[in-house]
Design a protein around this motif. Structure first.
Motif, PDB file in Angstrom:
ATOM      1  N   GLN A  28     -11.767  -9.032  -0.400  1.00 47.76           N
ATOM      2  CA  GLN A  28     -12.666  -9.302   0.631  1.00 47.76           C
ATOM      3  C   GLN A  28     -13.665  -9.925   0.036  1.00 47.76           C
ATOM      4  OE1 GLN A  28     -13.795  -5.743   2.825  1.00 47.76           O
ATOM      5  NE2 GLN A  28     -12.223  -5.832   4.217  1.00 47.76           N
ATOM      6  N   SER A  29     -14.195  -9.869  -1.192  1.00 45.50           N
ATOM      7  CA  SER A  29     -14.871 -10.560  -1.647  1.00 45.50           C
ATOM      8  C   SER A  29     -14.658 -12.083  -2.264  1.00 45.50           C
ATOM      9  CB  SER A  29     -15.548 -10.000  -3.178  1.00 45.50           C
ATOM     10  OG  SER A  29     -16.498 -10.819  -3.927  1.00 45.50           O
ATOM     11  N   VAL A  30     -13.354 -12.254  -2.609  1.00 48.92           N
ATOM     12  CA  VAL A  30     -12.882 -13.196  -2.890  1.00 48.92           C
ATOM     13  C   VAL A  30     -12.689 -14.211  -1.455  1.00 48.92           C
ATOM     14  CG1 VAL A  30     -10.532 -14.568  -3.376  1.00 48.92           C
ATOM     15  CG2 VAL A  30     -11.519 -12.561  -4.795  1.00 48.92           C
ATOM     16  N   LYS A  31     -12.368 -13.781  -0.337  1.00 53.50           N
ATOM     17  CA  LYS A  31     -12.198 -14.157   0.718  1.00 53.50           C
ATOM     18  C   LYS A  31     -13.461 -14.816   1.370  1.00 53.50           C
ATOM     19  CE  LYS A  31      -7.852 -12.281   2.402  1.00 53.50           C
ATOM     20  NZ  LYS A  31      -7.063 -13.707   2.742  1.00 53.50           N
ATOM     21  N   SER A  40      -1.150 -16.362  18.110  1.00 58.93           N
ATOM     22  CA  SER A  40      -1.577 -16.029  16.615  1.00 58.93           C
ATOM     23  C   SER A  40      -3.207 -15.620  16.914  1.00 58.93           C
ATOM     24  CB  SER A  40      -1.365 -17.441  15.720  1.00 58.93           C
ATOM     25  OG  SER A  40      -2.285 -18.045  16.080  1.00 58.93           O
ATOM     26  N   PHE A  41      -3.803 -14.933  15.791  1.00 61.20           N
ATOM     27  CA  PHE A  41      -5.112 -14.708  16.025  1.00 61.20           C
ATOM     28  C   PHE A  41      -5.835 -14.800  14.788  1.00 61.20           C
ATOM     29  CE2 PHE A  41      -2.311 -11.264  15.337  1.00 61.20           C
ATOM     30  CZ  PHE A  41      -2.564 -10.480  14.634  1.00 61.20           C
ATOM     31  N   PRO A  42      -7.298 -15.088  14.638  1.00 64.35           N
ATOM     32  CA  PRO A  42      -7.946 -15.591  13.355  1.00 64.35           C
ATOM     33  C   PRO A  42      -7.658 -14.366  12.342  1.00 64.35           C
ATOM     34  CG  PRO A  42      -9.282 -16.036  15.547  1.00 64.35           C
ATOM     35  CD  PRO A  42      -8.055 -15.273  15.607  1.00 64.35           C
ATOM     36  N   GLU A  43      -7.676 -15.123  10.872  1.00 65.33           N
ATOM     37  CA  GLU A  43      -7.477 -13.920  10.015  1.00 65.33           C
ATOM     38  C   GLU A  43      -8.766 -13.386   9.962  1.00 65.33           C
ATOM     39  OE1 GLU A  43      -7.475 -15.677   6.102  1.00 65.33           O
ATOM     40  OE2 GLU A  43      -5.480 -14.891   5.630  1.00 65.33           O
ATOM     41  N   THR A  44     -10.015 -13.781  10.276  1.00 63.62           N
ATOM     42  CA  THR A  44     -11.276 -13.198   9.870  1.00 63.62           C
ATOM     43  C   THR A  44     -11.570 -12.113  10.694  1.00 63.62           C
ATOM     44  OG1 THR A  44     -12.257 -14.864  11.527  1.00 63.62           O
ATOM     45  CG2 THR A  44     -12.446 -15.342   9.083  1.00 63.62           C
ATOM     46  N   HIS A  45     -10.479 -11.808  11.771  1.00 65.45           N
ATOM     47  CA  HIS A  45     -10.571 -10.647  12.593  1.00 65.45           C
ATOM     48  C   HIS A  45      -9.884  -9.450  11.905  1.00 65.45           C
ATOM     49  CE1 HIS A  45     -11.232 -12.974  16.678  1.00 65.45           C
ATOM     50  NE2 HIS A  45     -12.160 -13.320  15.733  1.00 65.45           N
ATOM     51  N   ILE A  46      -9.197  -9.525  11.099  1.00 69.79           N
ATOM     52  CA  ILE A  46      -8.676  -8.236  10.303  1.00 69.79           C
ATOM     53  C   ILE A  46      -9.558  -7.727   9.200  1.00 69.79           C
ATOM     54  CG2 ILE A  46      -6.679  -7.844   8.874  1.00 69.79           C
ATOM     55  CD1 ILE A  46      -6.024  -8.895  11.808  1.00 69.79           C
ATOM     56  N   LYS A  66       0.810  -1.136  -0.034  1.00 71.07           N
ATOM     57  CA  LYS A  66       0.152   0.143   0.019  1.00 71.07           C
ATOM     58  C   LYS A  66       0.893   1.351  -0.019  1.00 71.07           C
ATOM     59  CE  LYS A  66      -3.987   2.386   2.279  1.00 71.07           C
ATOM     60  NZ  LYS A  66      -4.899   2.092   3.391  1.00 71.07           N
ATOM     61  N   PHE A  67       1.863   1.382   0.649  1.00 65.19           N
ATOM     62  CA  PHE A  67       2.835   2.410   0.676  1.00 65.19           C
ATOM     63  C   PHE A  67       3.541   2.498  -0.656  1.00 65.19           C
ATOM     64  CE2 PHE A  67       3.672   1.930   5.541  1.00 65.19           C
ATOM     65  CZ  PHE A  67       2.913   3.265   5.859  1.00 65.19           C
ATOM     66  N   LEU A  68       3.752   1.591  -1.354  1.00 66.23           N
ATOM     67  CA  LEU A  68       4.309   1.700  -2.603  1.00 66.23           C
ATOM     68  C   LEU A  68       3.594   1.820  -3.601  1.00 66.23           C
ATOM     69  CD1 LEU A  68       6.779  -1.216  -2.039  1.00 66.23           C
ATOM     70  CD2 LEU A  68       7.693   1.353  -2.164  1.00 66.23           C
ATOM     71  N   HIS A  69       2.245   1.802  -3.676  1.00 66.63           N
ATOM     72  CA  HIS A  69       1.310   1.787  -4.562  1.00 66.63           C
ATOM     73  C   HIS A  69       1.067   3.231  -5.305  1.00 66.63           C
ATOM     74  CE1 HIS A  69      -2.547   0.632  -6.681  1.00 66.63           C
ATOM     75  NE2 HIS A  69      -3.042   1.818  -6.341  1.00 66.63           N
ATOM     76  N   PRO A  70       1.132   4.329  -4.452  1.00 68.29           N
ATOM     77  CA  PRO A  70       1.270   5.509  -5.178  1.00 68.29           C
ATOM     78  C   PRO A  70       2.412   5.906  -6.180  1.00 68.29           C
ATOM     79  CG  PRO A  70       0.801   5.756  -2.854  1.00 68.29           C
ATOM     80  CD  PRO A  70       1.194   4.140  -2.969  1.00 68.29           C
ATOM     81  N   GLU A  84      -0.363 -13.415  -2.950  1.00 69.67           N
ATOM     82  CA  GLU A  84      -1.067 -12.140  -3.919  1.00 69.67           C
ATOM     83  C   GLU A  84      -2.229 -11.358  -3.239  1.00 69.67           C
ATOM     84  OE1 GLU A  84      -0.365 -10.800  -7.588  1.00 69.67           O
ATOM     85  OE2 GLU A  84       1.259 -10.939  -6.162  1.00 69.67           O
ATOM     86  N   GLU A  85      -3.094 -12.474  -2.770  1.00 67.63           N
ATOM     87  CA  GLU A  85      -4.123 -11.805  -2.035  1.00 67.63           C
ATOM     88  C   GLU A  85      -3.737 -10.748  -0.980  1.00 67.63           C
ATOM     89  OE1 GLU A  85      -7.125 -14.416  -0.429  1.00 67.63           O
ATOM     90  OE2 GLU A  85      -7.517 -15.373  -2.287  1.00 67.63           O
ATOM     91  N   ASN A  86      -2.776 -11.183  -0.221  1.00 70.99           N
ATOM     92  CA  ASN A  86      -2.138 -10.195   0.970  1.00 70.99           C
ATOM     93  C   ASN A  86      -1.509  -9.070   0.287  1.00 70.99           C
ATOM     94  OD1 ASN A  86      -2.378 -10.069   3.596  1.00 70.99           O
ATOM     95  ND2 ASN A  86      -0.109 -10.294   3.691  1.00 70.99           N
ATOM     96  N   ARG A  87      -1.026  -9.182  -0.788  1.00 74.04           N
ATOM     97  CA  ARG A  87      -0.154  -7.989  -1.461  1.00 74.04           C
ATOM     98  C   ARG A  87      -1.424  -6.934  -1.961  1.00 74.04           C
ATOM     99  NH1 ARG A  87       0.997  -6.021  -6.405  1.00 74.04           N
ATOM    100  NH2 ARG A  87       0.135  -7.980  -7.510  1.00 74.04           N
ATOM    101  N   LEU A  88      -2.283  -7.605  -2.321  1.00 74.24           N
ATOM    102  CA  LEU A  88      -3.556  -6.796  -2.754  1.00 74.24           C
ATOM    103  C   LEU A  88      -4.460  -6.364  -1.801  1.00 74.24           C
ATOM    104  CD1 LEU A  88      -3.855  -8.493  -6.242  1.00 74.24           C
ATOM    105  CD2 LEU A  88      -2.884  -6.458  -5.962  1.00 74.24           C
ATOM    106  N   ALA A  89      -4.505  -6.763  -0.567  1.00 76.28           N
ATOM    107  CA  ALA A  89      -5.346  -6.802   0.390  1.00 76.28           C
ATOM    108  C   ALA A  89      -5.867  -5.281   0.813  1.00 76.28           C
ATOM    109  CB  ALA A  89      -5.013  -7.409   1.820  1.00 76.28           C
ATOM    110  N   LEU A  90      -5.008  -4.432   0.849  1.00 74.30           N
ATOM    111  CA  LEU A  90      -5.298  -3.159   1.127  1.00 74.30           C
ATOM    112  C   LEU A  90      -5.124  -2.243  -0.182  1.00 74.30           C
ATOM    113  CD1 LEU A  90      -2.577  -2.622   4.120  1.00 74.30           C
ATOM    114  CD2 LEU A  90      -5.228  -3.134   4.102  1.00 74.30           C
ATOM    115  N   THR A  91      -4.831  -2.514  -1.258  1.00 77.78           N
ATOM    116  CA  THR A  91      -5.099  -1.598  -2.367  1.00 77.78           C
ATOM    117  C   THR A  91      -6.216  -1.958  -3.280  1.00 77.78           C
ATOM    118  OG1 THR A  91      -3.516  -3.077  -3.665  1.00 77.78           O
ATOM    119  CG2 THR A  91      -2.615  -1.068  -2.512  1.00 77.78           C
ATOM    120  N   GLN A  92      -6.719  -3.368  -3.211  1.00 73.85           N
ATOM    121  CA  GLN A  92      -7.842  -3.733  -3.853  1.00 73.85           C
ATOM    122  C   GLN A  92      -8.696  -4.455  -2.811  1.00 73.85           C
ATOM    123  OE1 GLN A  92      -7.196  -5.908  -7.591  1.00 73.85           O
ATOM    124  NE2 GLN A  92      -5.551  -4.758  -7.937  1.00 73.85           N
ATOM    125  N   ARG A  93      -9.092  -3.734  -1.552  1.00 76.07           N
ATOM    126  CA  ARG A  93      -9.783  -4.331  -0.529  1.00 76.07           C
ATOM    127  C   ARG A  93     -11.087  -4.931  -0.771  1.00 76.07           C
ATOM    128  NH1 ARG A  93      -9.253  -2.862   4.920  1.00 76.07           N
ATOM    129  NH2 ARG A  93      -7.989  -1.061   4.151  1.00 76.07           N
TER     130      ARG A  93
END
Length: 251
Positions: free
Chosen positions: A210-213, A244-250, A89-93, A197-206
């Motif tokens: 989220q729909s895919v997950k 650790s904590f559940p992924e669904t909590h993010i 996300k920081f590098l996206h701009p 890849e999903e995590n790389r795009l998680a904040l730039t194509q939120r």
């Protein structure tokens, strides 16, 4: 703690990037103002222990003109991150797409799935603890300031505590990469690549991610994975899941 080299000029960045591109693996972490997605520094570490903090706040042109874009987009060099979604996300701009990377956050999550558990998240310090790796302990007051002050990473000059925090964010990433990559079964790598890849795009194509997950989380899937009785866990499995904590909590 090895010497931490601060790079704040385009010629200096070009020289360091040229050296980094000759390495097989580089640990990377980006710092910045998350509330407005402003990149302020990029920290790298190589196998020899050489540490470089690129001061993007003082010299924004070092990302592109200084050649850091070549580092991130190199297909030969492996970049190791912990939770690449933030760095991406920081590098996206800057129009940068990170290529050939290993996300230790995802590596841990996929390792859990390999053992029959649902994907989970873990902090870098807790993951290091699992592999008996020591990170520098930040000053409690400095850590408090970093958490409470949204402009903390924009302060200049970079203080010694700030530099130590930068160094800690990359210190053990290469070791974690070696450990996690060695534990993943060959038939899990395609899934690891997909999750990365999903995590790389998680904040730039939120919305899309989220729909895919969501589509993947059927009731049957959740019932099977999340109701696994804790009493059936071995001590090794308990240790693997601890802290650790559940992924669904993010969000």
């Amino acid at each position: 703690m090895p010497r931490i080299n601060v790079v704040s000029t385009v010629p200096g960045a070009e020289s360091v990037v040229k050296q980094l591109l000759c390495e097989p693996v580089v640990a990377v972490s980006c710092q910045g103002k998350r509330h407005i997605n402003e990149l302020t520094s990029i920290t790298t570490r190589v196998h020899s222990g050489a540490l470089y903090v690129f001061d993007v706040k003082s010299c924004p042109t070092i990302v592109l003109a200084g050649g850091l874009i070549r580092l991130f987009q190199s297909v030969e060099l492996v970049k190791v991150f912990h939770d690449i979604s933030i760095d991406s996300k920081f590098l996206h701009p800057y129009g940068i797409t990170i290529r050939n990377y290993f996300d230790t956050q995802v590596g841990y999550s996929v390792l859990l799935e390999q053992k029959g558990f649902p994907p989970r998240k873990i902090t870098l310090p807790q993951l290091c603890k699992k592999y008996q790796l020591n990170l520098p302990v930040p000053d409690p007051q400095e850590q408090k300031r970093a958490l409470e002050d949204v402009n903390y990473w924009a302060k200049r000059p970079l203080s010694r505590p700030m530099l130590i925090t930068c160094a800690a964010s990359v210190k053990e990433l290469e070791t974690l990469y070696t450990c996690l990559a060695g534990q993943l079964d060959p038939d899990m790598w395609d899934w690891f690549d997909c999750m990365s890849e999903e995590n790389r795009l998680a904040l730039t194509q939120r919305a899309r991610i989220q729909s895919v997950k969501s589509a993947r989380r059927t009731e049957e899937f959740l019932d099977h994975l999340y109701e696994y009785p804790i009493t059936r866990l071995t001590e090794e499995e308990r240790q693997l899941l601890s802290d650790s904590f559940p992924e669904t909590h993010i969000s």
